[in-house]
Write a protein that holds these residues in place. Sequence first.
Motif, mmCIF file in Angstrom:
data_model
loop_
_atom_site.group_PDB
_atom_site.id
_atom_site.type_symbol
_atom_site.label_atom_id
_atom_site.label_comp_id
_atom_site.label_asym_id
_atom_site.label_seq_id
_atom_site.Cartn_x
_atom_site.Cartn_y
_atom_site.Cartn_z
ATOM 1 N N PRO A 61 0.832 -1.211 0.000
ATOM 2 C CA PRO A 61 0.000 0.000 0.000
ATOM 3 C C PRO A 61 0.865 1.258 0.000
ATOM 4 C CG PRO A 61 -0.151 -1.146 2.116
ATOM 5 C CD PRO A 61 0.759 -1.949 1.247
ATOM 6 N N ILE A 62 0.557 2.204 -0.868
ATOM 7 C CA ILE A 62 1.337 3.428 -1.046
ATOM 8 C C ILE A 62 0.390 4.620 -0.946
ATOM 9 C CG2 ILE A 62 2.812 4.741 -2.616
ATOM 10 C CD1 ILE A 62 3.681 2.081 -3.837
ATOM 11 N N ASP A 63 0.750 5.612 -0.157
ATOM 12 C CA ASP A 63 -0.047 6.821 0.008
ATOM 13 C C ASP A 63 0.876 8.018 -0.151
ATOM 14 O OD1 ASP A 63 -2.015 8.590 0.461
ATOM 15 O OD2 ASP A 63 -2.246 8.196 2.610
ATOM 16 N N ASN A 187 9.660 -19.706 -0.268
ATOM 17 C CA ASN A 187 8.504 -19.190 0.462
ATOM 18 C C ASN A 187 8.811 -17.745 0.834
ATOM 19 O OD1 ASN A 187 6.860 -21.525 0.492
ATOM 20 N ND2 ASN A 187 8.041 -22.380 2.181
ATOM 21 N N ALA A 188 7.927 -16.819 0.514
ATOM 22 C CA ALA A 188 8.241 -15.403 0.724
ATOM 23 C C ALA A 188 6.997 -14.632 1.128
ATOM 24 C CB ALA A 188 8.842 -14.805 -0.543
ATOM 25 N N ASN A 189 7.179 -13.661 2.047
ATOM 26 C CA ASN A 189 6.170 -12.676 2.426
ATOM 27 C C ASN A 189 6.785 -11.297 2.251
ATOM 28 O OD1 ASN A 189 3.993 -14.326 3.151
ATOM 29 N ND2 ASN A 189 4.877 -14.731 5.163
ATOM 30 N N VAL A 190 6.151 -10.442 1.502
ATOM 31 C CA VAL A 190 6.681 -9.107 1.224
ATOM 32 C C VAL A 190 5.594 -8.074 1.513
ATOM 33 C CG1 VAL A 190 7.694 -7.581 -0.501
ATOM 34 C CG2 VAL A 190 8.222 -10.027 -0.536
ATOM 35 N N ALA A 191 5.918 -7.064 2.292
ATOM 36 C CA ALA A 191 4.997 -5.958 2.575
ATOM 37 C C ALA A 191 5.796 -4.663 2.588
ATOM 38 C CB ALA A 191 4.294 -6.151 3.912
ATOM 39 N N ALA A 192 5.302 -3.644 1.883
ATOM 40 C CA ALA A 192 6.038 -2.374 1.772
ATOM 41 C C ALA A 192 5.067 -1.198 1.800
ATOM 42 C CB ALA A 192 6.876 -2.360 0.500
ATOM 43 N N PRO A 193 4.527 -0.846 2.969
ATOM 44 C CA PRO A 193 3.693 0.357 3.042
ATOM 45 C C PRO A 193 4.549 1.621 2.977
ATOM 46 C CG PRO A 193 3.657 -0.864 5.125
ATOM 47 C CD PRO A 193 4.605 -1.568 4.209
ATOM 48 N N ILE A 194 4.187 2.538 2.106
ATOM 49 C CA ILE A 194 4.945 3.769 1.885
ATOM 50 C C ILE A 194 3.998 4.952 2.048
ATOM 51 C CG2 ILE A 194 6.301 5.095 0.217
ATOM 52 C CD1 ILE A 194 7.114 2.445 -1.067
ATOM 53 N N ASP A 195 4.392 5.946 2.855
ATOM 54 C CA ASP A 195 3.589 7.139 3.088
ATOM 55 C C ASP A 195 4.489 8.346 2.879
ATOM 56 O OD1 ASP A 195 1.601 8.851 3.720
ATOM 57 O OD2 ASP A 195 1.629 8.483 5.879
ATOM 58 N N ALA A 196 4.053 9.303 2.076
ATOM 59 C CA ALA A 196 4.887 10.465 1.762
ATOM 60 C C ALA A 196 4.019 11.703 1.614
ATOM 61 C CB ALA A 196 5.673 10.232 0.475
ATOM 62 N N ALA A 197 4.547 12.848 2.057
ATOM 63 C CA ALA A 197 3.871 14.141 1.911
ATOM 64 C C ALA A 197 4.922 15.191 1.594
ATOM 65 C CB ALA A 197 3.105 14.510 3.168
ATOM 66 N N VAL A 198 4.669 16.024 0.600
ATOM 67 C CA VAL A 198 5.630 17.030 0.151
ATOM 68 C C VAL A 198 4.905 18.355 -0.025
ATOM 69 C CG1 VAL A 198 7.247 17.696 -1.657
ATOM 70 C CG2 VAL A 198 7.023 15.291 -1.014
ATOM 71 N N ALA A 199 5.461 19.428 0.530
ATOM 72 C CA ALA A 199 4.922 20.783 0.361
ATOM 73 C C ALA A 199 6.091 21.723 0.127
ATOM 74 C CB ALA A 199 4.119 21.209 1.575
ATOM 75 N N ALA A 200 5.937 22.667 -0.774
ATOM 76 C CA ALA A 200 7.059 23.544 -1.136
ATOM 77 C C ALA A 200 6.552 24.919 -1.532
ATOM 78 C CB ALA A 200 7.852 22.919 -2.276
ATOM 79 N N ASN A 201 7.338 25.930 -1.174
ATOM 80 C CA ASN A 201 7.151 27.299 -1.643
ATOM 81 C C ASN A 201 8.471 27.742 -2.265
ATOM 82 O OD1 ASN A 201 4.458 27.877 -0.893
ATOM 83 N ND2 ASN A 201 5.089 28.115 1.234
#
Length: 239
Positions: A61-63, A187-201
């Motif tokens: 899941p990526i946000d 046998n493999a389990n992979v989970a990669a939650p990514i959360d990012a927020a960017v603000a710029a002036n």
Amino acid sequence: MSTEQGLTPLTDEELMAQGGTALPDKEVASVLDLNADLDLGINAAAPIDLAVAANANVAAPIDAAASANILSYGSEAQALADQGVIIDQGITADATADSTQDSTIDQAPQTTDADATGGGTADGTTDGGTTGGTTDGGLLPDGGTSDVGALPVDPSAALDGDLLNVNVDLAADADIAAPINGAVAANANVAAPIDAAVAANIGSIDSDAFAVAQQDAIISQHIDGEATASADQQSDLRQ
């Protein structure tokens, strides 16, 4: 008086006394004469056996949130990313890869009827016989030697023939065998939650930029099983 004016021209008798030799044709005076005779016999065998078994659970899941003010006056940029992830991955299985290979490769040279009868030649003579009235040593039947030719006496004859004469006679027999056997189990389990927020002036006056990123991730991964890879190879090669 210049040098050219002081030269005495040739008379008709002197011109008639001069002589010249014509050069040979272009195809006669070739630079390279290459004669290549290649006789290749290749026997190649590459039996390949591969077994792959895998059990996998993948969750990503990526946000993301982005906000920007570029060359703006009195602007406000806000970016908010909130992610809540609950991931439960479970594998109850066995990954088994079995690979069995049995190869029998025969690349031995085959005998023909001509090989079994001996070293006879196509014209009915043996290796120790004569061909065309001469012996293997290059002697004539009357005991004299063969004529190898004389050196050219004419200077133009030096350009007759080829400057470089290359004769290549290659006979090769190759037997190539490459049995390949492989087995892979995973046998493999992979989970990669990514959360990012960017603000710029950028280039702005009296501006506000806000970036808030909040991530709550609960990940539970478990594997109940075995990963087994078995490879059995038997090869009988005859070259």
